[in-house]
Design an enzyme around this catalytic site. Structure first.
Site, PDB file in Angstrom:
ATOM      1  N   ASP A  58      42.167 -55.270  19.575  1.00  0.00           N
ATOM      2  CA  ASP A  58      42.376 -54.034  19.348  1.00  0.00           C
ATOM      3  C   ASP A  58      41.559 -53.662  17.980  1.00  0.00           C
ATOM      4  OD1 ASP A  58      43.314 -53.242  21.552  1.00  0.00           O
ATOM      5  OD2 ASP A  58      45.491 -53.563  20.852  1.00  0.00           O
ATOM      6  N   TYR A 116      49.404 -65.981  18.271  1.00  0.00           N
ATOM      7  CA  TYR A 116      49.291 -64.960  17.433  1.00  0.00           C
ATOM      8  C   TYR A 116      50.163 -65.042  16.173  1.00  0.00           C
ATOM      9  CZ  TYR A 116      46.084 -62.256  20.872  1.00  0.00           C
ATOM     10  OH  TYR A 116      45.093 -61.830  21.519  1.00  0.00           O
TER      11      TYR A 116
END
Length: 247
Positions: A58, A116
């Protein structure tokens, strides 16, 4: 025609994510444009360059390690290509390695798992140093409670409650581990899974944070985990980093 695997890192602040979008800056736009110029320089017939990314990111999300692959003809040294790309690319994108891989390799579909990390900065003085590199947290937060409920996310579960909206698509992901690295006021949460849905990490972290701030109950968390409803507790994009892609 050969297939090349690129390993890069980038600061996502100035980009609208990885994937190509018309008229807005993206990481894919940058690498394809610069690669096209370098590999086609002084050649009468230009070859099309299409980079296949390991993940969509994103706007504002960063990457310590991001992988993409490109099928193309290139007859020079790969170290030359790496240096040429790094000279041409903006300073917030860095090419670390280029290697030839089998033609069937696909950086997205061949990934076995990803890690992540999410960075939280517990800031009472509004420090300018982490504005675009971590989510600044001002509200009183019980870090112990965040750690306490993190185990609820482990295992093979339906994570549709932590994506954009409840849909019929497969929401099952296998979360392998969640760890906390505390160097107060900076806290790093590391999450490894076989796959991730859109917004999944940010909504997992946002949900843990809201629980630790007393904004939601354990019943709310369990409802999200049962995909009865979608969590709208979303951590900021600029605290998220893709750390590692495993093949």
């Amino acid at each position: 025609m050969k297939n090349y695997k690129f390993t890069i890192s980038f600061v996502g602040t100035n980009y609208s994510g990885w994937q190509y979008q018309p008229n807005v800056p993206t990481i894919q736009n940058e690498v394809e444009e610069k690669l096209y110029y370098i590999v086609n320089k002084k050649k009468p017939i230009k070859q099309k360059i299409r980079a296949i990314g390991c993940s969509r990111t994103d706007k504002g999300v960063h990457a310590i390690e991001f992988v993409f692959n490109v099928k193309m003809e290139f007859d020079k040294d790969l170290n030359f290509l790496r240096k040429a790309l790094n000279s041409a690319l903006p300073k917030d994108i860095k090419i670390h390695n280029i290697e030839e891989v089998p033609l069937e390799f696909n950086s997205r579909f061949d990934a076995l798992k990803k890690t992540y990390i999410y960075k939280l900065f517990f800031d009472e003085k509004n420090s300018p140093f982490f504005q675009d590199r971590a989510m600044l947290v001002y509200k009183p937060t019980d870090l112990g409670k965040m750690m306490e409920i993190s185990h609820l996310f482990l295992g093979y579960k339906d994570f549709r409650g932590f994506t954009k909206e409840l849909e019929d698509e497969n929401g099952y992901c296998s979360v392998e581990n969640i760890t906390f690295k505390v160097d107060y006021p900076l806290v790093e949460i590391s999450i490894t899974a076989n796959r991730f849905l859109r917004y999944m990490v940010r909504r997992m972290v946002g949900t843990m944070l809201s629980y630790a701030q007393g904004l939601i109950s354990i019943d709310d968390v369990n409802d999200f985990l049962k995909a009865k409803r979608v969590s709208n507790h979303t951590a900021k994009a600029h605290g998220l980093y893709l750390k590692k892609v495993y093949y």
